[in-house]
Design a protein around this motif. Structure first.
Motif, PDB file in Angstrom:
ATOM      1  N   ASN A 191       0.861  -1.184   0.000  1.00  0.00           N
ATOM      2  CA  ASN A 191       0.000   0.000   0.000  1.00  0.00           C
ATOM      3  C   ASN A 191       0.895   1.231   0.000  1.00  0.00           C
ATOM      4  O   ASN A 191       1.422   1.629   1.035  1.00  0.00           O
ATOM      5  CB  ASN A 191      -0.913  -0.015   1.234  1.00  0.00           C
ATOM      6  N   TYR A 192       1.073   1.843  -1.168  1.00  0.00           N
ATOM      7  CA  TYR A 192       2.014   2.950  -1.275  1.00  0.00           C
ATOM      8  C   TYR A 192       1.488   4.215  -0.599  1.00  0.00           C
ATOM      9  O   TYR A 192       2.279   5.065  -0.170  1.00  0.00           O
ATOM     10  CB  TYR A 192       2.357   3.210  -2.740  1.00  0.00           C
ATOM     11  N   GLY A 193       0.177   4.347  -0.487  1.00  0.00           N
ATOM     12  CA  GLY A 193      -0.380   5.473   0.257  1.00  0.00           C
ATOM     13  C   GLY A 193       0.013   5.404   1.726  1.00  0.00           C
ATOM     14  O   GLY A 193       0.370   6.420   2.341  1.00  0.00           O
ATOM     15  N   ALA A 194      -0.033   4.184   2.295  1.00  0.00           N
ATOM     16  CA  ALA A 194       0.380   3.999   3.686  1.00  0.00           C
ATOM     17  C   ALA A 194       1.868   4.271   3.854  1.00  0.00           C
ATOM     18  O   ALA A 194       2.297   4.819   4.880  1.00  0.00           O
ATOM     19  CB  ALA A 194       0.048   2.569   4.136  1.00  0.00           C
ATOM     20  N   ILE A 195       2.648   3.921   2.854  1.00  0.00           N
ATOM     21  CA  ILE A 195       4.089   4.162   2.924  1.00  0.00           C
ATOM     22  C   ILE A 195       4.382   5.662   2.940  1.00  0.00           C
ATOM     23  O   ILE A 195       5.224   6.143   3.702  1.00  0.00           O
ATOM     24  CB  ILE A 195       4.809   3.479   1.753  1.00  0.00           C
ATOM     25  N   VAL A 196       3.657   6.442   2.115  1.00  0.00           N
ATOM     26  CA  VAL A 196       3.833   7.900   2.117  1.00  0.00           C
ATOM     27  C   VAL A 196       3.444   8.473   3.478  1.00  0.00           C
ATOM     28  O   VAL A 196       4.144   9.337   4.027  1.00  0.00           O
ATOM     29  CB  VAL A 196       3.000   8.550   0.997  1.00  0.00           C
ATOM     30  N   LEU A 197       2.318   8.006   4.040  1.00  0.00           N
ATOM     31  CA  LEU A 197       1.855   8.500   5.334  1.00  0.00           C
ATOM     32  C   LEU A 197       2.849   8.172   6.439  1.00  0.00           C
ATOM     33  O   LEU A 197       3.198   9.033   7.265  1.00  0.00           O
ATOM     34  CB  LEU A 197       0.489   7.899   5.669  1.00  0.00           C
ATOM     35  N   VAL A 198       3.325   6.949   6.470  1.00  0.00           N
ATOM     36  CA  VAL A 198       4.316   6.546   7.466  1.00  0.00           C
ATOM     37  C   VAL A 198       5.612   7.333   7.275  1.00  0.00           C
ATOM     38  O   VAL A 198       6.267   7.735   8.246  1.00  0.00           O
ATOM     39  CB  VAL A 198       4.585   5.025   7.385  1.00  0.00           C
ATOM     40  N   GLY A 199       5.961   7.584   6.024  1.00  0.00           N
ATOM     41  CA  GLY A 199       7.129   8.405   5.748  1.00  0.00           C
ATOM     42  C   GLY A 199       6.986   9.806   6.314  1.00  0.00           C
ATOM     43  O   GLY A 199       7.931  10.361   6.888  1.00  0.00           O
ATOM     44  N   PHE A 200       5.784  10.381   6.179  1.00  0.00           N
ATOM     45  CA  PHE A 200       5.541  11.732   6.694  1.00  0.00           C
ATOM     46  C   PHE A 200       5.641  11.769   8.222  1.00  0.00           C
ATOM     47  O   PHE A 200       6.312  12.638   8.796  1.00  0.00           O
ATOM     48  CB  PHE A 200       4.158  12.217   6.255  1.00  0.00           C
ATOM     49  N   ILE A 201       4.985  10.823   8.883  1.00  0.00           N
ATOM     50  CA  ILE A 201       5.038  10.760  10.350  1.00  0.00           C
ATOM     51  C   ILE A 201       6.465  10.497  10.818  1.00  0.00           C
ATOM     52  O   ILE A 201       6.964  11.111  11.770  1.00  0.00           O
ATOM     53  CB  ILE A 201       4.094   9.660  10.869  1.00  0.00           C
ATOM     54  N   GLY A 202       7.155   9.581  10.123  1.00  0.00           N
ATOM     55  CA  GLY A 202       8.543   9.304  10.467  1.00  0.00           C
ATOM     56  C   GLY A 202       9.448  10.492  10.228  1.00  0.00           C
ATOM     57  O   GLY A 202      10.410  10.709  10.957  1.00  0.00           O
ATOM     58  N   GLY A 203       9.126  11.293   9.198  1.00  0.00           N
ATOM     59  CA  GLY A 203       9.891  12.503   8.936  1.00  0.00           C
ATOM     60  C   GLY A 203       9.760  13.503  10.068  1.00  0.00           C
ATOM     61  O   GLY A 203      10.731  14.158  10.457  1.00  0.00           O
ATOM     62  N   ILE A 204       8.548  13.641  10.601  1.00  0.00           N
ATOM     63  CA  ILE A 204       8.344  14.519  11.762  1.00  0.00           C
ATOM     64  C   ILE A 204       9.191  14.042  12.938  1.00  0.00           C
ATOM     65  O   ILE A 204       9.851  14.840  13.612  1.00  0.00           O
ATOM     66  CB  ILE A 204       6.852  14.558  12.143  1.00  0.00           C
ATOM     67  N   ALA A 205       9.180  12.725  13.170  1.00  0.00           N
ATOM     68  CA  ALA A 205       9.996  12.172  14.259  1.00  0.00           C
ATOM     69  C   ALA A 205      11.481  12.402  14.003  1.00  0.00           C
ATOM     70  O   ALA A 205      12.237  12.727  14.927  1.00  0.00           O
ATOM     71  CB  ALA A 205       9.708  10.681  14.416  1.00  0.00           C
ATOM     72  N   SER A 206      11.901  12.275  12.764  1.00  0.00           N
ATOM     73  CA  SER A 206      13.324  12.453  12.431  1.00  0.00           C
ATOM     74  C   SER A 206      13.772  13.894  12.647  1.00  0.00           C
ATOM     75  O   SER A 206      14.883  14.142  13.132  1.00  0.00           O
ATOM     76  CB  SER A 206      13.577  12.045  10.972  1.00  0.00           C
ATOM     77  N   GLY A 207      12.917  14.854  12.287  1.00  0.00           N
ATOM     78  CA  GLY A 207      13.247  16.250  12.515  1.00  0.00           C
ATOM     79  C   GLY A 207      13.296  16.599  13.986  1.00  0.00           C
ATOM     80  O   GLY A 207      13.999  17.531  14.391  1.00  0.00           O
TER      81      GLY A 207
END
Length: 300
Positions: A170-186
């Motif tokens: 599910n590539y939509g879920a991957i984009v969403l998880v990427g966004f949340i993970g990006g917030i955590a990374s920042g």
């Protein structure tokens, strides 16, 4: 000509390491580099282990650097986060080049879609969230982040290590998880690698070693872009942080590729056990620190 191009591509990770070492020696001079390395030897020693973790597991080098810097060496979380992103730009890039040049399997399409979410998520975090988060909250969130991951991964251990057919991606879920993970990374210096790995292995039933390599590449690109933004736009990389990063460069450009190479040769069980041990140590440090704060606050 084609033969020379193939040689250059196959040795890209070696060339990157050599360039990084040359940069380390000449940027401020060899004497300064050696004196700075001696002055911050504790950080260099930390990153010997951190670089192996960065290259060989789904936990970025920040997963080692952040807790050690904040809880053992007494460095403030903001500086620890900036250091984690900056040093991962060297170490995890070296590891990523090793993965690509040595043809270690990963998921290229997942890398692309994860970065579609991770890049804007990291920028949002760097601009609006990270500077206003209280120090103890930042530390606690990082440990809670890993605790949730470890509890989940333990509950699904049999499914992770069993040979299941992968679920539909599910590539939509991957984009969403990427966004949340990006917030955590920042906010913390790592996060998108951990969340992406959890999604790939726990939910999508992907191969654990290919998921590890994929998370390394995503965290490498995220770290490079975040550090570039910190330098060029926010201007928040202080001389102190620069000295920390400089002391660790020669360590991570060698250690992280070795970690990536080693991970490709380990069994799934060994990779899994390594993750659990690392997470348990980090959570134990946080619980110890929080307990100290609690007793101090309630002491007469």
């Amino acid at each position: 000509m084609r033969f020379l191009v193939n040689i250059m591509q196959s040795r890209a990770h070696v060339f990157f390491a050599l360039i990084a070492i040359i940069f380390w020696l000449v940027s401020f001079g060899p004497m300064w580099a050696l004196e700075n390395l001696q002055q911050h030897i504790s950080i260099s020693i930390t990153m010997i282990f951190g670089s192996f973790v960065a290259g060989g597991t789904a936990l970025g080098g920040g997963a080692v650097a952040f807790p050690v810097l904040t809880k053992v060496l007494g460095i403030i979380p903001v500086e620890a986060k900036l250091f984690s992103l900056a040093i991962q730009s060297f170490g995890m890039t070296a590891a990523s080049l090793t993965i690509i040049c040595k043809r270690i399997p990963f998921y290229p399409r997942i890398v692309f879609f994860a970065l579609l979410g991770a890049i804007p998520g990291t920028l949002v975090s760097l601009i609006w969230i990270s500077e206003v988060m209280p120090r103890i909250a930042t530390k606690s969130i990082f440990s809670l982040f890993l605790l949730i991951f470890s509890v989940t991964i333990l509950n699904f251990k049999k499914n992770i290590l069993a040979d299941h057919s992968p679920a539909e991606t599910n590539y939509g879920a991957i984009v969403l998880v990427g966004f949340i993970g990006g917030i955590a990374s920042g906010l913390l210096g790592s996060g998108v690698d951990i969340l992406l790995f959890a999604l790939l292995v726990l939910i999508l039933k992907k191969d654990i070693k290919k998921a590890t390599a994929t998370s390394v590449i995503v965290m490498a690109v995220t770290s490079v872009l975040a550090s570039t933004f910190n330098i060029a736009v926010l201007g928040n990389i202080t001389q102190q942080v620069q000295s920390y990063v400089h002391a660790a460069i020669p360590i991570v450009v060698i250690g992280a590729p070795l970690g990536a190479w080693l991970c490709a040769r380990l069994t799934n069980q060994t990779v899994f056990n390594t993750l659990i041990v690392l997470i348990s140590l980090e959570i134990s440090f946080t619980l110890f620190e929080v307990s100290k704060l609690f007793f101090v606050a309630n002491s007469p």
